[in-house]
Design a protein around this motif. Structure first.
Motif, short mmCIF file in Angstrom:
data_model
loop_
_atom_site.label_atom_id
_atom_site.label_comp_id
_atom_site.label_asym_id
_atom_site.label_seq_id
_atom_site.Cartn_x
_atom_site.Cartn_y
_atom_site.Cartn_z
N SER A 66 0.84 -1.20 0.00
CA SER A 66 0.00 0.00 0.00
C SER A 66 0.87 1.25 0.00
CB SER A 66 -0.92 0.01 1.23
OG SER A 66 -0.14 0.03 2.40
N VAL A 67 0.28 2.32 -0.48
CA VAL A 67 0.96 3.62 -0.49
C VAL A 67 0.99 4.15 0.94
CG1 VAL A 67 0.73 6.00 -1.29
CG2 VAL A 67 0.33 4.11 -2.87
N LEU A 68 2.06 4.85 1.29
CA LEU A 68 2.20 5.42 2.61
C LEU A 68 1.88 6.90 2.55
CD1 LEU A 68 3.11 5.07 5.58
CD2 LEU A 68 5.42 5.57 4.81
N ALA A 69 0.77 7.29 3.14
CA ALA A 69 0.40 8.71 3.19
C ALA A 69 1.21 9.37 4.31
CB ALA A 69 -1.09 8.85 3.45
N LEU A 70 1.94 10.41 3.95
CA LEU A 70 2.79 11.10 4.92
C LEU A 70 2.19 12.45 5.27
CD1 LEU A 70 6.19 10.43 3.14
CD2 LEU A 70 5.31 9.24 5.14
N SER A 71 2.37 12.86 6.52
CA SER A 71 1.90 14.18 6.92
C SER A 71 2.75 15.24 6.23
CB SER A 71 1.97 14.34 8.44
OG SER A 71 3.32 14.29 8.86
N ASP A 72 2.21 16.44 6.10
CA ASP A 72 2.91 17.51 5.39
C ASP A 72 4.24 17.88 6.03
OD1 ASP A 72 1.02 17.70 3.41
OD2 ASP A 72 -0.11 19.29 4.41
N ASP A 73 4.37 17.69 7.35
CA ASP A 73 5.62 18.06 8.01
C ASP A 73 6.58 16.87 8.18
OD1 ASP A 73 4.14 16.70 9.90
OD2 ASP A 73 4.56 18.08 11.53
N SER A 74 6.29 15.76 7.54
CA SER A 74 7.14 14.58 7.63
C SER A 74 8.47 14.85 6.94
CB SER A 74 6.45 13.39 6.97
OG SER A 74 7.37 12.37 6.70
N PHE A 75 9.58 14.49 7.59
CA PHE A 75 10.90 14.68 6.99
C PHE A 75 11.03 13.85 5.72
CE2 PHE A 75 11.59 11.30 10.12
CZ PHE A 75 12.26 10.35 9.37
N LEU A 76 10.35 12.71 5.66
CA LEU A 76 10.42 11.88 4.46
C LEU A 76 9.68 12.56 3.30
CD1 LEU A 76 11.56 9.30 3.35
CD2 LEU A 76 9.49 8.11 4.09
N LYS A 77 8.53 13.14 3.59
CA LYS A 77 7.78 13.84 2.54
C LYS A 77 8.56 15.05 2.04
CE LYS A 77 3.30 15.58 1.20
NZ LYS A 77 1.89 15.58 1.51
N GLU A 78 9.20 15.78 2.94
CA GLU A 78 9.99 16.95 2.55
C GLU A 78 11.14 16.57 1.64
OE1 GLU A 78 11.26 19.25 5.91
OE2 GLU A 78 9.23 19.40 6.71
N ASN A 79 11.62 15.32 1.74
CA ASN A 79 12.76 14.88 0.95
C ASN A 79 12.36 13.97 -0.21
OD1 ASN A 79 15.41 15.81 2.34
ND2 ASN A 79 13.99 15.29 3.98
N SER A 80 11.07 13.84 -0.45
CA SER A 80 10.58 13.06 -1.59
C SER A 80 10.38 13.99 -2.77
CB SER A 80 9.24 12.39 -1.25
OG SER A 80 9.40 11.46 -0.22
N LEU A 81 10.51 13.42 -3.96
CA LEU A 81 10.30 14.19 -5.18
C LEU A 81 8.81 14.49 -5.32
CD1 LEU A 81 11.83 15.18 -7.72
CD2 LEU A 81 11.19 13.03 -8.79
N LYS A 82 8.51 15.74 -5.61
CA LYS A 82 7.12 16.14 -5.77
C LYS A 82 6.74 15.97 -7.24
CE LYS A 82 8.05 18.56 -1.83
NZ LYS A 82 9.08 17.86 -1.13
N THR A 83 5.88 15.00 -7.54
CA THR A 83 5.43 14.75 -8.91
C THR A 83 3.91 14.68 -8.93
OG1 THR A 83 5.49 12.35 -8.70
CG2 THR A 83 7.50 13.41 -9.46
N LYS A 84 3.35 15.07 -10.05
CA LYS A 84 1.90 14.99 -10.20
C LYS A 84 1.47 13.62 -10.68
CE LYS A 84 1.17 19.86 -10.81
NZ LYS A 84 0.74 20.95 -11.58
N SER A 85 2.35 12.93 -11.39
CA SER A 85 2.04 11.58 -11.83
C SER A 85 3.22 10.68 -11.49
CB SER A 85 1.79 11.56 -13.34
OG SER A 85 2.94 12.02 -14.03
#
Length: 176
Positions: free
Chosen positions: A100-119
């Protein structure tokens, strides 16, 4: 491995000598296990539990507190990394499909360091587990990136994977 206080002492030296970025290719997934620090914390707790607020104990507690600060290399490293503002650390993944996909909170350090893509990116290799620096350190670094080598045995040691997919989050390489 070098003690973490040595790493902390090197960061201002590097920054003051012109380093724009400092990349420490060291996995630091857990806090340092320092027996002396654990003993001091245990003694402080025992004194406080027995009612250590008498006129004789403040001196002892103050000195124990100073000893604790001097031995707490993780806190020193966290503070120095935050002040430096230019430190990058690695994360390491385990190859494999995820359920399953892991939904991260907006302030998650992992989300901040993930590539932001629309697709979703095509042909990005999936990871099912991830080792990151311990949470307090991950939250203050300038960036994180993976250090995985290619899973292709023919390219092992010669190929570098630019992006990996950790449960729907695209992680760039540390070099990138």
């Amino acid at each position: 491995p070098w003690p973490r206080y040595v790493l902390a002492e090197m960061l201002p030296i590097l920054k003051n000598n012109g380093a724009k970025f400092v990349v420490m290719d060291l996995l630091l997934p857990e806090k340092e296990q320092h027996q002396g620090l654990q003993e001091i914390r245990g003694l402080q707790k025992a004194i406080q539990e027995r009612g250590g607020t008498s006129s004789k104990d403040p001196w002892l507690l103050a000195n124990l507190s100073e000893l604790e600060k001097s031995l707490d290399s993780d806190s020193l490293l966290i503070k120095t990394v935050k002040e430096s503002g230019n430190v990058y650390l690695p994360i390491l993944g385990t190859y494999g499909k995820y359920d399953s996909v892991l939904a991260l909170s907006d302030d998650s350090f992992l989300k901040e360091n993930s590539l932001k893509t629309k697709s979703p990116l095509r042909d990005v290799i999936p990871l099912n587990q991830l080792v990151t620096p311990f949470a307090e350190l991950s939250e203050v670094v300038h960036g994180l990136g993976h250090i995985n080598l290619s899973p292709n045995k023919r390219e092992e040691g010669r190929g570098h994977v630019l992006f990996l997919d950790y449960r729907g989050n695209i992680i760039p390489s540390l070099a990138l």
